[in-house]
Design a protein around this motif. Structure first.
Motif, PDB file in Angstrom:
ATOM      1  N   ILE A  51      11.095  -3.452 -17.562  1.00 18.44           N
ATOM      2  CA  ILE A  51      10.125  -3.071 -18.125  1.00 18.44           C
ATOM      3  C   ILE A  51       9.148  -2.544 -16.904  1.00 18.44           C
ATOM      4  N   LEU A  52       7.694  -2.172 -18.108  1.00 23.84           N
ATOM      5  CA  LEU A  52       7.655  -1.129 -18.526  1.00 23.84           C
ATOM      6  C   LEU A  52       5.906  -1.835 -18.837  1.00 23.84           C
ATOM      7  N   ASP A  53       4.632  -2.506 -17.256  1.00 24.49           N
ATOM      8  CA  ASP A  53       3.505  -2.739 -17.627  1.00 24.49           C
ATOM      9  C   ASP A  53       1.985  -1.931 -17.329  1.00 24.49           C
ATOM     10  N   ILE A  54       2.095  -0.886 -18.112  1.00 20.92           N
ATOM     11  CA  ILE A  54       1.053   0.026 -18.266  1.00 20.92           C
ATOM     12  C   ILE A  54      -0.607   0.355 -18.047  1.00 20.92           C
ATOM     13  N   GLY A  55      -1.267   0.870 -16.891  1.00 18.17           N
ATOM     14  CA  GLY A  55      -2.090  -0.573 -16.397  1.00 18.17           C
ATOM     15  C   GLY A  55      -2.281  -1.628 -15.641  1.00 18.17           C
ATOM     16  N   CYS A  56      -1.312  -2.012 -15.324  1.00 20.34           N
ATOM     17  CA  CYS A  56      -1.181  -3.350 -14.130  1.00 20.34           C
ATOM     18  C   CYS A  56      -2.200  -4.151 -13.576  1.00 20.34           C
ATOM     19  N   GLY A  57      -2.693  -2.821 -13.137  1.00 17.99           N
ATOM     20  CA  GLY A  57      -4.591  -3.374 -12.290  1.00 17.99           C
ATOM     21  C   GLY A  57      -2.890  -3.707 -10.935  1.00 17.99           C
ATOM     22  N   THR A  58      -4.069  -5.107 -10.303  1.00 21.04           N
ATOM     23  CA  THR A  58      -2.894  -6.144  -8.898  1.00 21.04           C
ATOM     24  C   THR A  58      -1.332  -6.847  -9.222  1.00 21.04           C
ATOM     25  N   GLY A  59      -1.082  -6.236 -10.541  1.00 23.63           N
ATOM     26  CA  GLY A  59      -0.395  -6.932 -10.992  1.00 23.63           C
ATOM     27  C   GLY A  59       0.097  -8.407 -10.960  1.00 23.63           C
ATOM     28  N   VAL A  60      -1.092  -9.310 -12.096  1.00 24.28           N
ATOM     29  CA  VAL A  60      -0.550 -10.534 -12.451  1.00 24.28           C
ATOM     30  C   VAL A  60       0.440 -10.792 -13.556  1.00 24.28           C
ATOM     31  N   ALA A  66       8.976 -10.154 -13.327  1.00 20.19           N
ATOM     32  CA  ALA A  66       9.787 -10.618 -12.936  1.00 20.19           C
ATOM     33  C   ALA A  66      10.247 -11.691 -12.575  1.00 20.19           C
ATOM     34  N   ASP A  67       9.678 -12.792 -12.333  1.00 17.56           N
ATOM     35  CA  ASP A  67      10.342 -13.477 -12.287  1.00 17.56           C
ATOM     36  C   ASP A  67      11.542 -14.071 -13.016  1.00 17.56           C
ATOM     37  N   GLU A  68      11.424 -13.215 -14.672  1.00 21.48           N
ATOM     38  CA  GLU A  68      12.493 -13.408 -15.591  1.00 21.48           C
ATOM     39  C   GLU A  68      13.686 -12.968 -15.919  1.00 21.48           C
ATOM     40  N   LEU A  69      13.105 -11.892 -14.426  1.00 20.10           N
ATOM     41  CA  LEU A  69      14.732 -11.062 -13.818  1.00 20.10           C
ATOM     42  C   LEU A  69      15.320 -10.945 -12.910  1.00 20.10           C
ATOM     43  N   ASP A  70      16.135 -10.137 -12.884  1.00 21.32           N
ATOM     44  CA  ASP A  70      17.631 -10.425 -11.914  1.00 21.32           C
ATOM     45  C   ASP A  70      18.045  -9.235 -10.889  1.00 21.32           C
ATOM     46  N   GLY A  75      17.546  -6.022 -13.755  1.00 24.03           N
ATOM     47  CA  GLY A  75      16.517  -6.126 -13.764  1.00 24.03           C
ATOM     48  C   GLY A  75      15.871  -5.226 -13.126  1.00 24.03           C
ATOM     49  N   ILE A  76      14.201  -5.069 -13.704  1.00 24.18           N
ATOM     50  CA  ILE A  76      13.764  -4.467 -12.807  1.00 24.18           C
ATOM     51  C   ILE A  76      12.466  -4.181 -13.870  1.00 24.18           C
ATOM     52  N   SER A  77      11.367  -4.921 -12.772  1.00 31.97           N
ATOM     53  CA  SER A  77       8.959  -4.923 -13.643  1.00 31.97           C
ATOM     54  C   SER A  77       9.027  -4.016 -12.719  1.00 31.97           C
ATOM     55  N   SER A  96       8.572  -6.300  -4.944  1.00 36.95           N
ATOM     56  CA  SER A  96       9.565  -6.946  -3.985  1.00 36.95           C
ATOM     57  C   SER A  96      10.599  -6.709  -4.929  1.00 36.95           C
ATOM     58  N   ASP A  97      12.217  -6.679  -4.663  1.00 36.49           N
ATOM     59  CA  ASP A  97      13.551  -6.311  -5.173  1.00 36.49           C
ATOM     60  C   ASP A  97      13.200  -5.996  -6.585  1.00 36.49           C
ATOM     61  N   VAL A  98      12.581  -6.800  -7.158  1.00 34.91           N
ATOM     62  CA  VAL A  98      12.455  -7.057  -8.568  1.00 34.91           C
ATOM     63  C   VAL A  98      11.103  -6.365  -9.362  1.00 34.91           C
ATOM     64  N   SER A  99      10.198  -6.319  -8.237  1.00 31.11           N
ATOM     65  CA  SER A  99       8.521  -5.814  -8.710  1.00 31.11           C
ATOM     66  C   SER A  99       7.993  -4.724  -8.038  1.00 31.11           C
ATOM     67  N   ARG A 100       8.132  -3.825  -8.581  1.00 32.04           N
ATOM     68  CA  ARG A 100       7.963  -2.446  -8.167  1.00 32.04           C
ATOM     69  C   ARG A 100       6.043  -1.831  -8.780  1.00 32.04           C
ATOM     70  N   PHE A 101       5.848  -1.332  -7.693  1.00 31.76           N
ATOM     71  CA  PHE A 101       4.513  -1.044  -8.687  1.00 31.76           C
ATOM     72  C   PHE A 101       4.281   0.306  -8.085  1.00 31.76           C
ATOM     73  N   GLU A 102       3.897   1.515  -8.670  1.00 30.31           N
ATOM     74  CA  GLU A 102       3.793   2.674  -8.828  1.00 30.31           C
ATOM     75  C   GLU A 102       1.808   3.253  -9.516  1.00 30.31           C
ATOM     76  N   VAL A 103       1.964   4.413  -8.667  1.00 28.10           N
ATOM     77  CA  VAL A 103       0.473   4.527  -9.024  1.00 28.10           C
ATOM     78  C   VAL A 103       1.353   5.997  -9.865  1.00 28.10           C
ATOM     79  N   ALA A 104       0.170   5.492 -11.192  1.00 25.34           N
ATOM     80  CA  ALA A 104       0.729   6.878 -12.488  1.00 25.34           C
ATOM     81  C   ALA A 104      -0.288   6.670 -13.806  1.00 25.34           C
ATOM     82  N   ALA A 105      -0.591   7.898 -13.942  1.00 24.15           N
ATOM     83  CA  ALA A 105      -1.167   7.714 -15.424  1.00 24.15           C
ATOM     84  C   ALA A 105      -0.734   7.572 -16.244  1.00 24.15           C
ATOM     85  N   ALA A 106      -1.174   6.969 -17.338  1.00 24.50           N
ATOM     86  CA  ALA A 106      -0.520   6.040 -18.456  1.00 24.50           C
ATOM     87  C   ALA A 106      -0.133   7.453 -19.213  1.00 24.50           C
TER      88      ALA A 106
END
Ligand SMILES: C[S@@+](CC[C@H](N)C(=O)[O-])C[C@H]1O[C@@H](n2cnc3c(N)ncnc32)[C@H](O)[C@@H]1O
Length: 217
Positions: A51-60, A66-70, A75-77, A96-106
């Motif tokens: 699952i991809l979150d675009i413009g995620c800010g601080t990732g809340v 990610a809490d729903e994934l394994d 599974g990866i957020s 975390s291992d299910v919650s990754r964050f990357e600098v990228a333009a939408a």
């Protein structure tokens, strides 16, 4: 070493990254948790989803997803934001291992075609101009699997006086014509033009934030 932001004409929030977690719940009148719960419900998450979150800010929201994934079932957020400082904070607080964050333009996503099961975005599209809205939506379409869900929660045509005052005040106080586009109601048409099914209007919060849900056919 601090993360570099990526160049974009979007309105990035490097300067606000340090205080964002404090300010954002105020913008949502303390209902952030309930709103994110509803958005997560709309995504119909399975533990193996990407699952991809675009413009995620601080990732809340990304973390909530990610809490729903394994990780063991794949599974990866993934949260992306053009602001290096936002991503630094997100990684530190919520990586975390299910919650990754990357600098990228939408408008130029660094992912292969049809990689994600769902794409979500909250309070991001009013930060970018019309042409970037189009490009970001066509990128969301490209990286989604056929049948995948797109859920967008963002400023839209106000539905009450409170929403109208808040939207128009933000547009003029922040000198953000991009907000004017959202107020004019461009989002559903742009979503459809990117190739998605006609978006369903799920709900409106506070008269100014509307949730749209659709599918890539
Ligand atoms: C109001 S914040 C929303 C953050 C989070 N989604 C939320 O709901 O709290 C908008 C975010 O969009 C990011 N942004 C602006 N232009 C961008 C672009 N072209 N690509 C990716 N992120 C961008 C900003 O840096 C900022 O973190």
């Amino acid at each position: 070493m601090s993360l570099e932001s990526i160049p974009t004409r979007g309105r990035t929030l490097d300067y606000a990254a340090g205080v964002y977690d404090f300010c954002e719940p105020m913008l949502l009148f303390g209902r952030e948790k309930a709103i994110n719960k509803r958005l997560v419900g709309l995504l119909e998450i399975e533990t193996s989803h990407r699952i991809l979150d675009i413009g995620c800010g601080t990732g809340v929201l990304s973390k909530r997803i990610a809490d729903e994934l394994d990780a063991e079932t794949g599974g990866i957020s993934v949260g992306i934001d053009a602001s290096g400082k936002m991503i630094e904070g997100a990684r530190k607080k919520r990586g975390s291992d299910v919650s990754r964050f990357e600098v990228a333009a939408a408008e130029k996503l660094p992912f292969e075609n049809e990689y994600f099961d769902s794409v979500v975005s909250t309070l991001f599209f009013h930060h970018i101009h019309l042409d970037l809205k189009e490009r970001a939506l066509s990128e969301a379409f490209r990286v989604l699997k056929p049948g995948g869900k797109l859920v967008i929660s963002d400023m839209h045509t106000p539905t009450n006086l409170f929403g109208a005052i808040l939207s128009h005040a933000s547009r003029w106080i922040l000198f953000q014509p991009q907000i004017g586009e959202n107020i004019r109601g461009v989002m559903p048409g742009l979503i459809k033009a990117a190739g998605f099914l006609s978006p369903e209007y799920v709900t409106t919060y506070f008269g100014y934030i509307t949730v749209f849900s659709t599918i890539k056919p």
